[in-house]
Enzyme design. Structure first.
Site, mmCIF file in Angstrom:
data_model
loop_
_atom_site.group_PDB
_atom_site.id
_atom_site.type_symbol
_atom_site.label_atom_id
_atom_site.label_comp_id
_atom_site.label_asym_id
_atom_site.label_seq_id
_atom_site.Cartn_x
_atom_site.Cartn_y
_atom_site.Cartn_z
ATOM 1 N N GLY A 225 31.824 -121.160 -23.666
ATOM 2 C CA GLY A 225 31.513 -120.793 -25.031
ATOM 3 C C GLY A 225 31.326 -122.013 -25.906
ATOM 4 N N ILE A 226 31.242 -121.781 -27.200
ATOM 5 C CA ILE A 226 30.988 -122.841 -28.162
ATOM 6 C C ILE A 226 32.300 -123.484 -28.601
ATOM 7 C CG2 ILE A 226 31.095 -121.334 -30.181
ATOM 8 C CD1 ILE A 226 28.661 -122.894 -31.273
ATOM 9 N N GLY A 227 32.260 -124.766 -28.951
ATOM 10 C CA GLY A 227 33.416 -125.390 -29.562
ATOM 11 C C GLY A 227 34.004 -126.547 -28.778
ATOM 12 N N GLU A 248 25.261 -118.415 -21.581
ATOM 13 C CA GLU A 248 24.374 -118.093 -22.697
ATOM 14 C C GLU A 248 24.035 -119.355 -23.480
ATOM 15 O OE1 GLU A 248 26.537 -115.135 -24.923
ATOM 16 O OE2 GLU A 248 27.481 -116.639 -26.189
ATOM 17 N N GLY A 346 28.342 -112.888 -27.094
ATOM 18 C CA GLY A 346 28.255 -112.501 -25.685
ATOM 19 C C GLY A 346 29.582 -112.488 -24.974
#
Length: 433
Positions: A225-227, A248, A346
Protein backbone atom coordinates in the site's frame (compact mmCIF):
# COMPACT_ATOMS: atom_id res chain seq x y z
CA UNK A 1 -4.83 10.65 -43.05
CA UNK A 2 -1.70 9.63 -41.18
CA UNK A 3 -1.69 9.52 -37.35
CA UNK A 4 0.37 12.70 -37.45
CA UNK A 5 -2.29 14.41 -39.61
CA UNK A 6 -5.02 13.37 -37.17
CA UNK A 7 -2.93 14.61 -34.25
CA UNK A 8 -2.41 18.04 -35.82
CA UNK A 9 -6.10 18.32 -36.68
CA UNK A 10 -7.09 17.66 -33.05
CA UNK A 11 -4.37 19.78 -31.44
CA UNK A 12 -5.79 22.85 -29.75
CA UNK A 13 -5.43 25.13 -26.73
CA UNK A 14 -6.59 24.16 -23.26
CA UNK A 15 -9.26 26.87 -23.26
CA UNK A 16 -10.65 25.71 -26.61
CA UNK A 17 -10.54 22.07 -25.51
CA UNK A 18 -12.79 22.66 -22.48
CA UNK A 19 -15.10 25.15 -24.23
CA UNK A 20 -17.75 22.48 -24.81
CA UNK A 21 -17.90 21.48 -21.14
CA UNK A 22 -21.12 23.00 -19.83
CA UNK A 23 -23.41 22.98 -16.81
CA UNK A 24 -25.06 19.78 -15.57
CA UNK A 25 -22.10 17.67 -16.73
CA UNK A 26 -20.46 14.47 -15.48
CA UNK A 27 -16.70 14.78 -15.91
CA UNK A 28 -14.06 12.15 -15.03
CA UNK A 29 -10.45 13.18 -14.53
CA UNK A 30 -7.22 11.19 -14.34
CA UNK A 31 -5.98 10.66 -10.81
CA UNK A 32 -2.75 11.58 -8.99
CA UNK A 33 0.16 12.16 -11.41
CA UNK A 34 -2.23 11.92 -14.39
CA UNK A 35 -4.20 15.01 -13.41
CA UNK A 36 -3.99 17.31 -16.47
CA UNK A 37 -2.85 20.70 -15.10
CA UNK A 38 -3.42 22.85 -18.19
CA UNK A 39 -6.90 21.44 -18.77
CA UNK A 40 -7.84 21.83 -15.09
CA UNK A 41 -6.60 25.43 -15.04
CA UNK A 42 -8.61 26.19 -18.19
CA UNK A 43 -11.66 24.48 -16.73
CA UNK A 44 -11.35 26.55 -13.55
CA UNK A 45 -11.32 29.72 -15.68
CA UNK A 46 -14.36 28.52 -17.63
CA UNK A 47 -16.31 27.78 -14.47
CA UNK A 48 -15.60 31.31 -13.23
CA UNK A 49 -16.33 33.19 -16.46
CA UNK A 50 -19.00 31.14 -18.21
CA UNK A 51 -21.33 30.61 -15.27
CA UNK A 52 -20.93 26.82 -15.21
CA UNK A 53 -23.05 25.12 -12.56
CA UNK A 54 -23.50 21.55 -11.34
CA UNK A 55 -20.24 20.21 -12.74
CA UNK A 56 -20.01 16.73 -11.23
CA UNK A 57 -16.34 15.75 -11.05
CA UNK A 58 -15.60 12.01 -10.67
CA UNK A 59 -12.16 10.90 -9.50
CA UNK A 60 -9.84 9.20 -7.01
CA UNK A 61 -6.88 10.81 -5.19
CA UNK A 62 -6.45 14.42 -6.25
CA UNK A 63 -3.24 16.44 -6.03
CA UNK A 64 -2.32 20.12 -6.27
CA UNK A 65 -3.26 20.52 -9.94
CA UNK A 66 -6.92 19.98 -9.03
CA UNK A 67 -6.61 21.66 -5.63
CA UNK A 68 -5.44 24.92 -7.21
CA UNK A 69 -8.04 24.92 -9.99
CA UNK A 70 -11.39 23.13 -9.91
CA UNK A 71 -11.29 22.15 -6.23
CA UNK A 72 -10.83 25.67 -4.89
CA UNK A 73 -13.22 26.39 -2.07
CA UNK A 74 -14.76 29.38 -3.86
CA UNK A 75 -15.87 27.15 -6.75
CA UNK A 76 -17.56 24.46 -4.69
CA UNK A 77 -20.99 26.00 -5.06
CA UNK A 78 -20.70 25.10 -8.75
CA UNK A 79 -18.38 22.06 -8.72
CA UNK A 80 -19.62 18.87 -7.07
CA UNK A 81 -16.55 16.73 -6.24
CA UNK A 82 -17.68 13.10 -6.49
CA UNK A 83 -14.57 11.76 -4.82
CA UNK A 84 -13.99 8.05 -4.30
CA UNK A 85 -10.74 8.36 -2.31
CA UNK A 86 -9.83 11.49 -0.37
CA UNK A 87 -6.34 13.02 -0.31
CA UNK A 88 -5.01 15.99 1.67
CA UNK A 89 -6.85 18.24 -0.80
CA UNK A 90 -10.32 17.05 0.23
CA UNK A 91 -9.35 16.69 3.90
CA UNK A 92 -8.48 20.39 3.99
CA UNK A 93 -11.82 21.28 2.38
CA UNK A 94 -13.70 19.15 4.91
CA UNK A 95 -11.73 20.56 7.84
CA UNK A 96 -12.51 24.12 6.81
CA UNK A 97 -16.20 23.44 6.26
CA UNK A 98 -18.60 24.98 8.78
CA UNK A 99 -21.56 22.69 8.18
CA UNK A 100 -20.37 20.08 10.68
CA UNK A 101 -20.80 17.34 8.09
CA UNK A 102 -18.32 14.44 8.08
CA UNK A 103 -17.94 15.04 4.35
CA UNK A 104 -18.17 18.83 4.10
CA UNK A 105 -18.52 19.96 0.47
CA UNK A 106 -17.35 16.56 -0.84
CA UNK A 107 -19.85 14.16 -2.38
CA UNK A 108 -17.98 11.11 -1.14
CA UNK A 109 -18.81 7.98 -3.17
CA UNK A 110 -18.05 4.68 -1.40
CA UNK A 111 -16.74 2.15 -3.92
CA UNK A 112 -13.98 -0.42 -4.08
CA UNK A 113 -11.14 0.60 -6.40
CA UNK A 114 -11.83 -2.53 -8.46
CA UNK A 115 -15.46 -1.47 -8.92
CA UNK A 116 -14.76 2.08 -10.11
CA UNK A 117 -14.47 1.29 -13.85
CA UNK A 118 -17.88 -0.40 -13.88
CA UNK A 119 -19.37 2.43 -11.82
CA UNK A 120 -18.12 5.08 -14.25
CA UNK A 121 -18.98 3.15 -17.41
CA UNK A 122 -22.38 1.74 -16.41
CA UNK A 123 -23.78 3.87 -13.58
CA UNK A 124 -22.51 7.34 -14.45
CA UNK A 125 -23.40 8.94 -17.75
CA UNK A 126 -20.01 10.50 -18.46
CA UNK A 127 -20.07 13.54 -20.72
CA UNK A 128 -16.31 13.99 -20.78
CA UNK A 129 -13.00 12.63 -19.52
CA UNK A 130 -9.73 14.55 -19.16
CA UNK A 131 -6.34 13.03 -18.40
CA UNK A 132 -2.60 13.29 -19.04
CA UNK A 133 -1.05 10.82 -21.47
CA UNK A 134 2.44 10.03 -22.75
CA UNK A 135 3.46 11.37 -26.18
CA UNK A 136 2.12 9.66 -29.30
CA UNK A 137 4.40 7.20 -31.13
CA UNK A 138 4.80 7.14 -34.90
CA UNK A 139 1.93 4.66 -35.21
CA UNK A 140 -0.56 6.92 -33.46
CA UNK A 141 -0.57 5.41 -29.96
CA UNK A 142 -0.45 7.22 -26.62
CA UNK A 143 -0.33 5.38 -23.28
CA UNK A 144 -2.14 6.18 -20.05
CA UNK A 145 1.25 6.34 -18.30
CA UNK A 146 1.06 6.41 -14.51
CA UNK A 147 -2.72 5.99 -14.36
CA UNK A 148 -4.44 3.11 -16.08
CA UNK A 149 -6.75 2.39 -13.10
CA UNK A 150 -10.33 3.56 -13.90
CA UNK A 151 -9.10 6.15 -16.39
CA UNK A 152 -8.67 3.81 -19.35
CA UNK A 153 -12.31 2.72 -18.97
CA UNK A 154 -13.68 6.22 -18.33
CA UNK A 155 -11.81 7.55 -21.37
CA UNK A 156 -13.66 5.15 -23.63
CA UNK A 157 -17.02 5.52 -21.87
CA UNK A 158 -17.23 9.31 -22.01
CA UNK A 159 -18.81 11.05 -24.98
CA UNK A 160 -15.81 13.37 -25.24
CA UNK A 161 -12.17 12.55 -24.46
CA UNK A 162 -9.61 15.34 -24.04
CA UNK A 163 -5.97 14.43 -23.43
CA UNK A 164 -3.05 16.51 -22.23
CA UNK A 165 0.19 15.29 -23.78
CA UNK A 166 3.21 15.65 -21.53
CA UNK A 167 6.74 14.52 -22.40
CA UNK A 168 7.33 13.84 -18.69
CA UNK A 169 4.57 11.21 -18.60
CA UNK A 170 6.25 7.80 -18.93
CA UNK A 171 5.34 5.49 -21.78
CA UNK A 172 4.33 2.15 -20.28
CA UNK A 173 3.85 -1.40 -21.49
CA UNK A 174 0.75 -3.52 -20.93
CA UNK A 175 -2.91 -2.85 -21.67
CA UNK A 176 -2.44 0.91 -21.64
CA UNK A 177 -2.59 1.99 -25.28
CA UNK A 178 -4.86 4.77 -26.55
CA UNK A 179 -5.07 5.55 -30.27
CA UNK A 180 -5.24 9.10 -31.56
CA UNK A 181 -8.45 8.21 -33.42
CA UNK A 182 -10.19 7.67 -30.04
CA UNK A 183 -9.41 11.21 -28.87
CA UNK A 184 -11.57 14.30 -29.49
CA UNK A 185 -9.09 17.02 -28.54
CA UNK A 186 -5.36 17.20 -27.75
CA UNK A 187 -3.50 19.75 -25.65
CA UNK A 188 0.26 19.85 -25.19
CA UNK A 189 1.69 20.85 -21.82
CA UNK A 190 5.18 19.74 -20.89
CA UNK A 191 5.99 20.10 -17.21
CA UNK A 192 7.43 17.81 -14.50
CA UNK A 193 5.02 15.33 -12.97
CA UNK A 194 4.11 15.83 -9.30
CA UNK A 195 6.54 14.07 -6.98
CA UNK A 196 5.45 12.25 -3.85
CA UNK A 197 7.94 12.49 -0.96
CA UNK A 198 8.57 9.52 1.31
CA UNK A 199 9.16 10.44 4.95
CA UNK A 200 11.48 8.71 7.41
CA UNK A 201 9.85 5.82 9.30
CA UNK A 202 9.24 6.22 13.00
CA UNK A 203 10.78 3.71 15.45
CA UNK A 204 7.36 2.03 15.70
CA UNK A 205 7.13 1.74 11.92
CA UNK A 206 10.63 0.29 11.74
CA UNK A 207 9.63 -2.33 14.32
CA UNK A 208 6.47 -3.20 12.38
CA UNK A 209 8.43 -3.37 9.13
CA UNK A 210 10.85 -5.85 10.68
CA UNK A 211 8.00 -8.09 11.84
CA UNK A 212 6.38 -8.05 8.41
CA UNK A 213 9.64 -8.59 6.51
CA UNK A 214 10.26 -11.75 8.54
CA UNK A 215 6.98 -13.15 7.17
CA UNK A 216 7.99 -12.65 3.53
CA UNK A 217 9.95 -15.50 2.00
CA UNK A 218 11.67 -15.99 -1.35
CA UNK A 219 9.23 -16.29 -4.28
CA UNK A 220 6.46 -14.35 -2.50
CA UNK A 221 4.32 -12.05 -4.68
CA UNK A 222 3.88 -8.56 -3.20
CA UNK A 223 1.23 -5.89 -2.97
CA UNK A 224 2.26 -2.86 -0.98
CA UNK A 225 0.00 0.00 0.00
CA UNK A 226 0.87 3.67 0.16
CA UNK A 227 3.02 5.32 2.81
CA UNK A 228 6.18 5.12 4.86
CA UNK A 229 5.57 1.68 6.36
CA UNK A 230 5.33 -0.31 3.09
CA UNK A 231 8.48 1.45 1.90
CA UNK A 232 10.25 0.43 5.12
CA UNK A 233 9.19 -3.18 4.55
CA UNK A 234 10.57 -3.14 1.00
CA UNK A 235 13.90 -1.83 2.25
CA UNK A 236 14.31 -5.05 4.27
CA UNK A 237 13.63 -7.39 1.34
CA UNK A 238 16.61 -6.72 -0.93
CA UNK A 239 18.21 -10.08 -0.04
CA UNK A 240 15.14 -12.08 -1.15
CA UNK A 241 15.09 -14.12 -4.35
CA UNK A 242 12.50 -14.26 -7.12
CA UNK A 243 9.94 -12.00 -5.49
CA UNK A 244 6.96 -11.08 -7.63
CA UNK A 245 5.00 -7.83 -7.80
CA UNK A 246 1.25 -7.64 -8.40
CA UNK A 247 0.14 -4.35 -6.87
CA UNK A 248 -2.36 -1.59 -7.46
CA UNK A 249 0.24 1.07 -6.63
CA UNK A 250 3.78 0.92 -7.98
CA UNK A 251 6.23 2.90 -5.83
CA UNK A 252 9.93 3.76 -5.76
CA UNK A 253 10.40 1.21 -2.95
CA UNK A 254 9.05 -1.59 -5.16
CA UNK A 255 11.11 -0.28 -8.08
CA UNK A 256 14.25 -0.68 -5.94
CA UNK A 257 13.42 -4.37 -5.46
CA UNK A 258 13.22 -4.75 -9.22
CA UNK A 259 16.48 -2.89 -9.83
CA UNK A 260 18.46 -4.83 -7.23
CA UNK A 261 17.26 -8.17 -8.62
CA UNK A 262 15.19 -9.25 -5.62
CA UNK A 263 11.95 -9.02 -7.63
CA UNK A 264 12.48 -11.10 -10.78
CA UNK A 265 8.79 -12.04 -11.09
CA UNK A 266 9.91 -15.48 -12.34
CA UNK A 267 7.85 -17.42 -9.76
CA UNK A 268 4.53 -15.81 -10.67
CA UNK A 269 1.69 -17.70 -12.32
CA UNK A 270 0.41 -14.61 -14.17
CA UNK A 271 2.49 -12.18 -16.25
CA UNK A 272 5.66 -14.08 -15.46
CA UNK A 273 8.73 -11.89 -15.57
CA UNK A 274 6.74 -8.65 -15.29
CA UNK A 275 5.67 -6.43 -12.41
CA UNK A 276 1.95 -5.71 -12.64
CA UNK A 277 0.45 -2.40 -11.49
CA UNK A 278 -2.51 -0.12 -12.22
CA UNK A 279 -1.18 3.30 -11.10
CA UNK A 280 2.15 4.74 -9.99
CA UNK A 281 3.42 7.62 -7.87
CA UNK A 282 6.96 8.62 -6.97
CA UNK A 283 9.77 10.99 -7.89
CA UNK A 284 11.44 11.99 -11.16
CA UNK A 285 13.95 9.12 -11.07
CA UNK A 286 11.09 6.69 -10.53
CA UNK A 287 9.11 8.03 -13.49
CA UNK A 288 12.26 7.67 -15.61
CA UNK A 289 12.53 4.04 -14.47
CA UNK A 290 8.95 3.35 -15.56
CA UNK A 291 9.40 4.92 -18.98
CA UNK A 292 9.66 2.37 -21.81
CA UNK A 293 10.42 -0.44 -19.33
CA UNK A 294 9.19 -3.82 -20.63
CA UNK A 295 9.60 -5.38 -17.17
CA UNK A 296 6.55 -3.39 -16.03
CA UNK A 297 2.99 -4.22 -17.08
CA UNK A 298 0.14 -1.73 -16.66
CA UNK A 299 -3.45 -3.01 -16.52
CA UNK A 300 -6.88 -1.54 -15.65
CA UNK A 301 -7.81 -1.71 -11.98
CA UNK A 302 -10.74 -4.08 -12.53
CA UNK A 303 -8.13 -6.64 -13.65
CA UNK A 304 -5.29 -5.89 -11.23
CA UNK A 305 -7.56 -5.71 -8.17
CA UNK A 306 -9.84 -8.62 -8.99
CA UNK A 307 -9.42 -11.01 -6.02
CA UNK A 308 -9.89 -13.98 -8.37
CA UNK A 309 -6.95 -12.76 -10.44
CA UNK A 310 -4.80 -11.83 -7.44
CA UNK A 311 -5.20 -15.29 -5.92
CA UNK A 312 -3.80 -17.05 -9.01
CA UNK A 313 -0.32 -16.19 -7.74
CA UNK A 314 0.86 -18.46 -4.92
CA UNK A 315 2.36 -16.94 -1.77
CA UNK A 316 0.66 -13.59 -2.35
CA UNK A 317 1.49 -11.13 0.44
CA UNK A 318 -0.66 -8.02 0.78
CA UNK A 319 0.49 -5.25 3.15
CA UNK A 320 -1.90 -2.41 3.97
CA UNK A 321 -2.39 0.07 6.78
CA UNK A 322 -5.43 0.84 8.87
CA UNK A 323 -6.61 3.47 11.35
CA UNK A 324 -8.43 1.21 13.82
CA UNK A 325 -8.98 -2.47 14.56
CA UNK A 326 -11.81 -3.56 16.84
CA UNK A 327 -11.55 -6.53 19.17
CA UNK A 328 -13.30 -8.77 16.66
CA UNK A 329 -10.80 -7.93 13.92
CA UNK A 330 -12.85 -5.49 11.82
CA UNK A 331 -10.79 -2.62 10.39
CA UNK A 332 -11.64 1.02 9.79
CA UNK A 333 -9.07 2.33 7.33
CA UNK A 334 -10.82 5.45 6.06
CA UNK A 335 -12.62 7.45 8.79
CA UNK A 336 -10.87 9.52 11.46
CA UNK A 337 -12.06 11.85 14.22
CA UNK A 338 -15.62 11.82 12.94
CA UNK A 339 -14.66 12.67 9.35
CA UNK A 340 -13.94 10.83 6.16
CA UNK A 341 -10.14 10.60 5.86
CA UNK A 342 -9.45 8.57 2.69
CA UNK A 343 -11.53 5.75 1.21
CA UNK A 344 -11.73 1.99 0.98
CA UNK A 345 -9.51 1.96 -2.11
CA UNK A 346 -8.29 -1.50 -2.97
CA UNK A 347 -7.68 -2.77 0.55
CA UNK A 348 -10.45 -5.34 0.66
CA UNK A 349 -9.69 -6.42 -2.92
CA UNK A 350 -6.19 -7.46 -1.89
CA UNK A 351 -7.18 -8.76 1.55
CA UNK A 352 -9.46 -11.25 -0.17
CA UNK A 353 -7.12 -11.99 -3.05
CA UNK A 354 -4.10 -12.65 -0.84
CA UNK A 355 -6.06 -14.77 1.63
CA UNK A 356 -7.39 -16.93 -1.22
CA UNK A 357 -3.88 -17.41 -2.63
CA UNK A 358 -2.15 -20.72 -1.86
CA UNK A 359 0.29 -19.86 0.92
CA UNK A 360 -0.89 -16.24 0.85
CA UNK A 361 -0.89 -13.71 3.69
CA UNK A 362 -3.06 -10.62 4.05
CA UNK A 363 -1.36 -8.29 6.52
CA UNK A 364 -3.06 -5.27 8.09
CA UNK A 365 -0.62 -3.06 10.00
CA UNK A 366 -0.85 -0.04 12.27
CA UNK A 367 0.96 1.58 15.14
CA UNK A 368 -0.69 0.70 18.43
CA UNK A 369 -1.52 4.34 19.27
CA UNK A 370 -2.30 7.66 17.61
CA UNK A 371 -2.14 11.34 18.61
CA UNK A 372 1.22 10.89 20.28
CA UNK A 373 0.08 7.91 22.31
CA UNK A 374 -3.14 9.53 23.56
CA UNK A 375 -5.51 7.04 21.91
CA UNK A 376 -5.39 3.34 21.12
CA UNK A 377 -5.81 2.09 17.58
CA UNK A 378 -7.03 -1.24 19.02
CA UNK A 379 -10.56 -0.37 20.14
CA UNK A 380 -13.67 -2.12 21.48
CA UNK A 381 -15.84 -0.57 18.73
CA UNK A 382 -14.83 1.20 15.51
CA UNK A 383 -15.43 4.95 15.21
CA UNK A 384 -16.16 4.72 11.48
CA UNK A 385 -17.20 2.37 8.70
CA UNK A 386 -15.87 -1.14 8.29
CA UNK A 387 -13.31 -1.18 5.48
CA UNK A 388 -12.21 -4.79 6.04
CA UNK A 389 -14.82 -7.00 7.75
CA UNK A 390 -13.74 -9.25 10.58
CA UNK A 391 -14.57 -12.27 8.43
CA UNK A 392 -11.80 -11.26 6.04
CA UNK A 393 -9.05 -10.00 8.35
CA UNK A 394 -6.10 -12.40 8.40
CA UNK A 395 -2.94 -11.07 10.09
CA UNK A 396 -2.76 -7.90 12.20
CA UNK A 397 0.60 -6.34 13.11
CA UNK A 398 1.60 -3.56 15.51
CA UNK A 399 5.00 -2.76 16.99
CA UNK A 400 4.14 -5.23 19.78
CA UNK A 401 3.86 -8.27 17.50
CA UNK A 402 1.42 -9.99 15.20
CA UNK A 403 -1.69 -12.14 15.40
CA UNK A 404 -3.23 -14.54 12.89
CA UNK A 405 -6.99 -14.20 13.38
CA UNK A 406 -8.10 -16.94 11.01
CA UNK A 407 -9.93 -19.72 12.84
CA UNK A 408 -10.01 -17.85 16.14
CA UNK A 409 -13.20 -17.24 18.10
CA UNK A 410 -14.28 -13.75 19.10
CA UNK A 411 -12.79 -14.21 22.58
CA UNK A 412 -9.54 -15.58 21.17
CA UNK A 413 -9.33 -12.69 18.73
CA UNK A 414 -9.90 -10.15 21.49
CA UNK A 415 -7.15 -11.70 23.63
CA UNK A 416 -4.73 -11.71 20.69
CA UNK A 417 -5.49 -8.12 19.70
CA UNK A 418 -5.24 -6.84 23.27
CA UNK A 419 -1.74 -8.32 23.25
CA UNK A 420 -0.93 -6.10 20.26
CA UNK A 421 -2.22 -2.94 21.94
CA UNK A 422 -0.04 -0.48 23.83
CA UNK A 423 0.41 -1.76 27.41
CA UNK A 424 -1.19 1.44 28.75
CA UNK A 425 -4.52 0.51 27.12
CA UNK A 426 -4.62 -3.25 27.66
CA UNK A 427 -6.52 -3.25 30.98
CA UNK A 428 -9.10 -0.82 29.62
CA UNK A 429 -9.62 -3.01 26.53
CA UNK A 430 -9.88 -6.17 28.64
CA UNK A 431 -12.48 -4.51 30.88
CA UNK A 432 -14.57 -3.60 27.83
CA UNK A 433 -15.30 -7.24 27.01
Amino acid sequence: MTPQDIYRAKLTTADEAVAKISSDTNLAMGMAAAEPPALLEALGRRIETAGINELRLWYFHSLEAAGKSVLRRELLDRVRPHCMFLSHIERALIKGDRSGSAYGPIEFVPVAFSGSPQLLSERVDLDACITTVSPMDRHGWFTFGTSNDYTSTAARSARRLIVEVNRAMPRVFGDSLLHVSEVDAIVENHRPLPEIPCSTPSPEEEAIAGIIADMIDDRACLQMGIGTLPAAVCNLLEDRKDLGIHTELLTPALARLIRCGAASNMAKATYRGRSVFTFAMGDAAFYDFIDDNPALHSLPVHVVNDPRHISKNDNMVSVNGTLQVDLGGACNSEHLLGRQYSGSGGQLDFVRGATASKGGKSIIACQSTALGGAVSRIVPVLDGPVTTPRNDTHIVVTEYGWADLKGKSIHQRADALIGLAHPGFRDELANSL
